[in-house]
Design an enzyme around this catalytic site. Sequence first.
Site, PDB file in Angstrom:
ATOM      1  N   SER A 143      37.703  38.369  45.450  1.00 54.76           N
ATOM      2  CA  SER A 143      36.525  37.640  45.945  1.00 54.76           C
ATOM      3  C   SER A 143      36.131  38.239  47.293  1.00 54.76           C
ATOM      4  O   SER A 143      36.963  38.878  47.966  1.00 54.76           O
ATOM      5  CB  SER A 143      36.890  36.168  46.143  1.00 54.76           C
ATOM      6  OG  SER A 143      35.884  35.480  46.842  1.00 54.76           O
ATOM      7  N   TYR A 156      42.630  29.706  49.583  1.00 56.95           N
ATOM      8  CA  TYR A 156      41.916  30.494  48.562  1.00 56.95           C
ATOM      9  C   TYR A 156      41.825  31.958  49.003  1.00 56.95           C
ATOM     10  O   TYR A 156      42.118  32.871  48.224  1.00 56.95           O
ATOM     11  CB  TYR A 156      40.523  29.908  48.360  1.00 56.95           C
ATOM     12  CG  TYR A 156      39.676  30.655  47.349  1.00 56.95           C
ATOM     13  CD1 TYR A 156      39.969  30.576  45.987  1.00 56.95           C
ATOM     14  CD2 TYR A 156      38.580  31.418  47.735  1.00 56.95           C
ATOM     15  CE1 TYR A 156      39.193  31.245  45.049  1.00 56.95           C
ATOM     16  CE2 TYR A 156      37.795  32.084  46.806  1.00 56.95           C
ATOM     17  CZ  TYR A 156      38.110  31.992  45.462  1.00 56.95           C
ATOM     18  OH  TYR A 156      37.337  32.661  44.528  1.00 56.95           O
TER      19      TYR A 156
HETATM   20  P1  NDP Z   1      34.806  28.769  36.509  1.00 54.27           P
HETATM   21  O1  NDP Z   1      35.337  27.511  37.087  1.00 54.27           O
HETATM   22  O2  NDP Z   1      33.525  28.722  35.763  1.00 54.27           O
HETATM   23  O3  NDP Z   1      35.904  29.437  35.562  1.00 54.27           O
HETATM   24  C1  NDP Z   1      37.252  29.432  35.890  1.00 54.27           C
HETATM   25  C2  NDP Z   1      38.023  29.793  34.649  1.00 54.27           C
HETATM   26  O4  NDP Z   1      39.422  29.822  34.990  1.00 54.27           O
HETATM   27  C3  NDP Z   1      37.843  28.797  33.528  1.00 54.27           C
HETATM   28  O5  NDP Z   1      37.610  29.473  32.338  1.00 54.27           O
HETATM   29  C4  NDP Z   1      39.171  28.057  33.481  1.00 54.27           C
HETATM   30  O6  NDP Z   1      39.498  27.743  32.128  1.00 54.27           O
HETATM   31  C5  NDP Z   1      40.105  29.132  33.979  1.00 54.27           C
HETATM   32  N1  NDP Z   1      41.370  28.577  34.469  1.00 54.27           N
HETATM   33  C6  NDP Z   1      41.596  27.757  35.525  1.00 54.27           C
HETATM   34  N2  NDP Z   1      42.910  27.426  35.593  1.00 54.27           N
HETATM   35  C7  NDP Z   1      43.507  28.047  34.542  1.00 54.27           C
HETATM   36  C8  NDP Z   1      44.824  28.091  34.050  1.00 54.27           C
HETATM   37  N3  NDP Z   1      45.836  27.438  34.637  1.00 54.27           N
HETATM   38  N4  NDP Z   1      45.077  28.844  32.942  1.00 54.27           N
HETATM   39  C9  NDP Z   1      44.082  29.485  32.307  1.00 54.27           C
HETATM   40  N5  NDP Z   1      42.803  29.486  32.727  1.00 54.27           N
HETATM   41  C10 NDP Z   1      42.537  28.761  33.825  1.00 54.27           C
HETATM   42  O7  NDP Z   1      34.724  29.783  37.732  1.00 54.27           O
HETATM   43  P2  NDP Z   1      34.364  31.337  37.811  1.00 54.27           P
HETATM   44  O8  NDP Z   1      33.952  31.874  36.524  1.00 54.27           O
HETATM   45  O9  NDP Z   1      33.488  31.495  38.971  1.00 54.27           O
HETATM   46  O10 NDP Z   1      35.799  31.931  38.236  1.00 54.27           O
HETATM   47  C11 NDP Z   1      36.356  33.095  37.649  1.00 54.27           C
HETATM   48  C12 NDP Z   1      37.035  33.913  38.722  1.00 54.27           C
HETATM   49  O11 NDP Z   1      36.067  34.434  39.613  1.00 54.27           O
HETATM   50  C13 NDP Z   1      38.023  33.128  39.600  1.00 54.27           C
HETATM   51  O12 NDP Z   1      39.174  33.907  39.795  1.00 54.27           O
HETATM   52  C14 NDP Z   1      37.266  32.963  40.905  1.00 54.27           C
HETATM   53  O13 NDP Z   1      38.117  32.809  42.000  1.00 54.27           O
HETATM   54  C15 NDP Z   1      36.509  34.281  40.942  1.00 54.27           C
HETATM   55  N6  NDP Z   1      35.365  34.287  41.847  1.00 54.27           N
HETATM   56  C16 NDP Z   1      34.274  33.501  41.593  1.00 54.27           C
HETATM   57  C17 NDP Z   1      33.219  33.487  42.486  1.00 54.27           C
HETATM   58  C18 NDP Z   1      32.049  32.585  42.287  1.00 54.27           C
HETATM   59  O14 NDP Z   1      31.250  32.462  43.238  1.00 54.27           O
HETATM   60  N7  NDP Z   1      31.858  31.987  41.150  1.00 54.27           N
HETATM   61  C19 NDP Z   1      33.215  34.334  43.676  1.00 54.27           C
HETATM   62  C20 NDP Z   1      34.389  35.144  43.823  1.00 54.27           C
HETATM   63  C21 NDP Z   1      35.408  35.124  42.926  1.00 54.27           C
HETATM   64  P3  NDP Z   1      40.213  26.381  31.643  1.00 54.27           P
HETATM   65  O15 NDP Z   1      39.903  25.319  32.670  1.00 54.27           O
HETATM   66  O16 NDP Z   1      39.604  26.133  30.313  1.00 54.27           O
HETATM   67  O17 NDP Z   1      41.656  26.738  31.551  1.00 54.27           O
END
Ligand code: NDP
Length: 248
Positions: A143, A156
Amino acid sequence: MSENITGKVVVITGASSGLGEATARHLAALGASVALGARRVDRINALASELNSAGAKAIALETDVTRFDDLERLVDAAVQAWGRVDVIINNAGLMPHSPLDRVKVEDWNQTIDVNIKGVLYGIGAVLPHMKKQMAGHIINVSSVAGHKVRPGSAVYAATKAAVLMLSEGLRQEVKPYGIRTTVVSPGAVATDLPASITEPDVAAAIKDFYEHNAIAPEAFARAVEFAMSQPADVDVNEIIFRPTRQEF
Ligand code: NDP
């Protein structure tokens, strides 16, 4: 169809929403076979059905990235279905921002478990296969917060800085096996991520910031496509991108 993407077997964690879901759709449309992992199995099952109905190749498996066995099962399922694993996108993550003096121990533990250990477990699950194949591509999601910390984002940011370091250590270690490594550091992207914030005042501020700044998740999918589509002798190690209007 796209060069160096068609036919590749791609494992994606956190494929049930946001960046993971958008990337699954994007890569499947370009001809990749995608193995989708997340805890919300109804969502990844529906996505896999939709992609398969459209003529793509997709499987889905309930995966909690805090469990190493789950990652091994997900990677094994991809290898069983398509004979190899070309790419893993260690994308699952959460962002429960709060000032340290609120002592949100449960949030801290979960953030460390998912954002650091989850990435590490994904790496551990693919390495035996990729070493045997003498090829592969490990894409980790950091990030802008891995590069810059602000009040409220210390835990984070620390997890995302850890992903940068893991990725660079990995890059050097896997050279002998022809494995490529990319760490992608997005700025604000419109996803469900702010919903993981448990403190109402912090959540309100971040939601406001996202409403004014965030860009579409396809920006991340295109960054992944860029790294994947390079010729095998080109290793794109780091990508950082932000919304044009994002200041920090
Ligand atoms: P979302 O909340 O839309 O997606 C997060 C995903 O992570 C979900 O699919 C969720 O699936 C999964 N997840 C969370 N905990 C678990 C777990 N224990 N096991 C398996 N899957 C898990 O957020 P984003 O798409 O934005 O996030 C994706 C990545 O991008 C993250 O690493 C985030 O830190 C990074 N990021 C995002 C930014 C943004 O602005 N959006 C900026 C910088 C980085 P489920 O709950 O079904 O398990």
